[in-house]
Design a protein around this motif. Structure first.
Motif, mmCIF file in Angstrom:
data_model
loop_
_atom_site.group_PDB
_atom_site.id
_atom_site.type_symbol
_atom_site.label_atom_id
_atom_site.label_comp_id
_atom_site.label_asym_id
_atom_site.label_seq_id
_atom_site.Cartn_x
_atom_site.Cartn_y
_atom_site.Cartn_z
ATOM 1 N N GLN A 44 0.809 -1.213 0.000
ATOM 2 C CA GLN A 44 0.000 0.000 0.000
ATOM 3 C C GLN A 44 0.847 1.271 0.000
ATOM 4 O O GLN A 44 0.395 2.319 -0.439
ATOM 5 N N GLU A 45 2.094 1.177 0.494
ATOM 6 C CA GLU A 45 2.940 2.374 0.520
ATOM 7 C C GLU A 45 3.209 2.888 -0.897
ATOM 8 O O GLU A 45 3.424 4.080 -1.099
ATOM 9 N N LEU A 46 3.152 1.993 -1.874
ATOM 10 C CA LEU A 46 3.354 2.434 -3.257
ATOM 11 C C LEU A 46 2.131 3.187 -3.781
ATOM 12 O O LEU A 46 2.258 4.042 -4.657
ATOM 13 N N HIS A 47 0.949 2.877 -3.229
ATOM 14 C CA HIS A 47 -0.243 3.696 -3.528
ATOM 15 C C HIS A 47 0.009 5.129 -3.058
ATOM 16 O O HIS A 47 -0.302 6.091 -3.760
ATOM 17 N N LEU A 48 0.560 5.239 -1.858
ATOM 18 C CA LEU A 48 0.820 6.553 -1.281
ATOM 19 C C LEU A 48 1.798 7.351 -2.148
ATOM 20 O O LEU A 48 1.592 8.539 -2.389
ATOM 21 N N VAL A 49 2.833 6.698 -2.624
ATOM 22 C CA VAL A 49 3.810 7.381 -3.487
ATOM 23 C C VAL A 49 3.117 7.929 -4.732
ATOM 24 O O VAL A 49 3.305 9.093 -5.099
#
Length: 193
Positions: free
Chosen positions: A121-126
């Motif tokens: 999910q951290e890549l969604h944030l990026v």
């Protein structure tokens, strides 16, 4: 739309909002529906099956998006003037400038659950941060350099399209890593909470 109104006035904001809504409605409906089907298919596949489904879905939506948006890209102003009247011709011009972001959105939205499935999910944030940065920077640059509304819109469209493509690239990389890792590199187990 609010930033367009602040920088360029209500008429420009009206053309922008009208054109954007006409593009976003079918893009959103088709992409979200396809995303639900995609998510259902993801759960029953191993990493290599996910890779094949991901690739097939992206290709199909790219072709479908190009076919649907090419007339707007080539003839947007003429189509808007013909269908909605001459005062709406500028909305058609704006639609031409919005095609890059809406095409990228159309291709990426159906596969957005990929990173969730792999627990990334951290890549969604990026990607979301890049999209927000594209919005802020394009309008800040438009204000600072006193750019025309169309140049500002093009900067926003290209910047947001790039953010969607970063998401697509991140998802592809996560899938390829899972395939290379073998049977233990598949999707993350469901969260028990």
């Amino acid at each position: 739309a609010m930033l367009m109104a602040i920088l360029y006035g209500p008429a420009v904001a009206g053309w922008f909002t009208f054109g954007q809504r006409l593009l976003e409605l079918p893009v959103g409906l088709l992409s979200v529906s396809a995303g639900s089907v995609y998510l259902g298919e993801l759960r029953s596949r191993d990493a290599d099956g996910i890779r094949r489904l991901f690739t097939r879905t992206v290709r199909r939506f790219l072709v479908l998006g190009l076919l649907g948006m090419l007339p707007l890209l080539l003839l947007g102003p003429q189509l808007f003037a013909l269908v909605f009247g001459e005062p709406w011709r500028m909305a058609g011009v704006m639609v031409q400038y919005l095609v890059p972001v809406q095409l990228a959105r159309f291709v990426v939205l159906p596969v957005t659950q990929t990173l969730n499935l792999f627990g990334r999910q951290e890549l969604h944030l990026v990607s979301a941060m890049l999209n927000l940065a594209a919005l802020g920077l394009s309008f800040a640059l438009g204000w600072w350099q006193e750019l025309s509304p169309l140049v500002t819109l093009l900067l926003f469209s290209l910047g947001s399209a790039a953010a969607y493509l970063v998401y697509l690239g991140a998802a592809w990389r996560v899938i390829r890593h899972a395939v290379a890792a073998g049977p233990g590199g598949g999707p993350a187990p469901p969260d028990p909470s």
